[in-house]
Design an enzyme around this catalytic site. Structure first.
Site, PDB file in Angstrom:
ATOM      1  N   CYS A 100      -7.869  -0.753   3.339  1.00  0.00           N
ATOM      2  CA  CYS A 100      -7.312  -0.268   2.227  1.00  0.00           C
ATOM      3  C   CYS A 100      -7.702  -0.937   1.105  1.00  0.00           C
ATOM      4  O   CYS A 100      -7.432  -2.150   0.378  1.00  0.00           O
ATOM      5  CB  CYS A 100      -5.844  -0.500   2.359  1.00  0.00           C
ATOM      6  SG  CYS A 100      -4.788   0.110   1.076  1.00  0.00           S
ATOM      7  N   CYS A 102      -5.032  -1.667  -1.250  1.00  0.00           N
ATOM      8  CA  CYS A 102      -4.388  -2.767  -0.970  1.00  0.00           C
ATOM      9  C   CYS A 102      -4.940  -4.333  -1.370  1.00  0.00           C
ATOM     10  O   CYS A 102      -4.315  -5.208  -1.955  1.00  0.00           O
ATOM     11  CB  CYS A 102      -3.766  -2.677   0.322  1.00  0.00           C
ATOM     12  SG  CYS A 102      -3.068  -1.047   0.711  1.00  0.00           S
ATOM     13  N   ASP A 103      -6.230  -4.341  -1.110  1.00  0.00           N
ATOM     14  CA  ASP A 103      -6.936  -5.447  -1.054  1.00  0.00           C
ATOM     15  C   ASP A 103      -8.050  -5.774  -2.027  1.00  0.00           C
ATOM     16  O   ASP A 103      -8.585  -6.851  -2.185  1.00  0.00           O
ATOM     17  CB  ASP A 103      -7.403  -5.912   0.206  1.00  0.00           C
ATOM     18  CG  ASP A 103      -6.323  -5.845   1.479  1.00  0.00           C
ATOM     19  OD1 ASP A 103      -5.232  -6.149   1.081  1.00  0.00           O
ATOM     20  OD2 ASP A 103      -6.688  -5.113   2.778  1.00  0.00           O
TER      21      ASP A 103
END
Length: 306
Positions: A130, A133-134
């Site tokens: 992701c 997300c990261d």
């Protein structure tokens, strides 16, 4: 608690099904697994959904609000078992038990894994599925994006704009992504390593390098990276379907007809867990609308005439 329609999954397919089902006047519940995140929710930018341009999270939030507005109930509970007792479905979650006259499975999919040495060991320590997300944790660092579809290119663009040093690795000599997205990608001057696959991910406490193999020449080489973002598609999540005896194809996708009906009466399916050829938000929503209409007709014919 009893419902007319139980929707399992709160992605675009499930929420659209809930909107339509509630508008048909059916008592509707949507079950959302708190441990899973919809693919739409983590999309950095959506520009091919008619009438909307913006983040995936904003779009799915609007869909959820709309479903609730029309009367659908939202339960943040994981469905662990579904069975059929006569004409009624028994639904067991991690928090309670429910009954429903019809089921719409919209469980979507999860990120596919490469299946190479080091992938599991470095998950969360440099290996990610992701970018949204990261990605923040890799600003100013060297990262590799694996894949050649829409998700891979969108992730690469997002990471580049975030300030990462990005390289894309693709097993073929051309991308499968939409032409418009490819144009945007190439305008960023992001380097691509063609005809290559990742054979191994190495490091000590975190990712330090990947071993790449050219599929045409057989040559291998090491590439130093701080992060690996894997974007090679999704795997359908059909465990609940299997518990009901719903048929799936050789890839694990639920088999449905034009009405989104499965082989089990009263069970319908929609979205990325189905064997449709295009895994997009717009098609998932279309599946959800058809599934809700079919559930409405099923209930009207099976129950309302009794």
């Amino acid at each position: 608690m009893e419902f007319d329609v139980a929707v399992i999954g709160a992605g675009p397919a499930g929420l659209t099904a809930a909107i339509y089902s509630a508008r048909y006047g059916l008592k509707t519940v949507v079950f959302e697994d708190p441990s899973r995140v919809s693919q739409l929710a983590i999309a950095p930018f959506i520009e091919n959904y008619p009438g909307y341009e913006g983040t995936g999270l904003d779009l799915i939030t609007k869909m959820k609000d709309q479903a609730l507005k029309f009367g659908a109930e939202h339960r943040l509970e994981k469905v662990v078992d579904v069975s059929k007792d006569g004409d009624v479905f028994m639904i067991k979650t991690d928090s309670g038990e429910y009954k429903a006259k019809a089921i719409i499975i919209a469980t979507g999919g999860k990120h596919r894994e490469l299946g190479v040495e080091g992938e599991k060991e470095f998950a969360g320590r440099g290996v990610s599925y992701c970018a949204v997300c990261d990605g923040f944790f890799f600003r100013g660092k060297k990262v590799a994006v694996i894949g050649g579809g829409n998700t891979a290119l969108a992730d690469a663009i997002y990471l580049k704009d975030l300030g990462c040093d990005v390289v894309v690795i693709h097993r073929r000599d051309k991308f499968r992504a939409d032409e418009a997205l490819q144009k945007q990608f190439f305008s960023k001057n992001i380097p691509v390593i063609w005809n290559s696959v990742v054979e191994k991910i190495e490091g000590t406490n975190k990712v330090e390098k990947i071993i790449i193999k050219n599929v045409k020449t057989g040559e291998t080489k090491a590439l130093e990276v701080d992060g690996v973002f894997i974007a090679i598609g999704v795997q359908p999540q059909t465990e609940i379907a299997s518990k009901l005896g719903v048929k799936v194809d050789s890839y694990g996708y639920i088999k449905v007809d034009r009405r989104q009906a499965t082989n089990i009466e009263g069970v319908f399916a929609a979205g990325d867990c189905c064997n449709n050829p295009l895994k997009q938000v717009v098609t998932a929503c279309g599946d959800g609308a058809v599934a809700a209409h079919s559930a409405y007709e099923y209930i009207a014919n099976r129950f309302d005439k009794k």
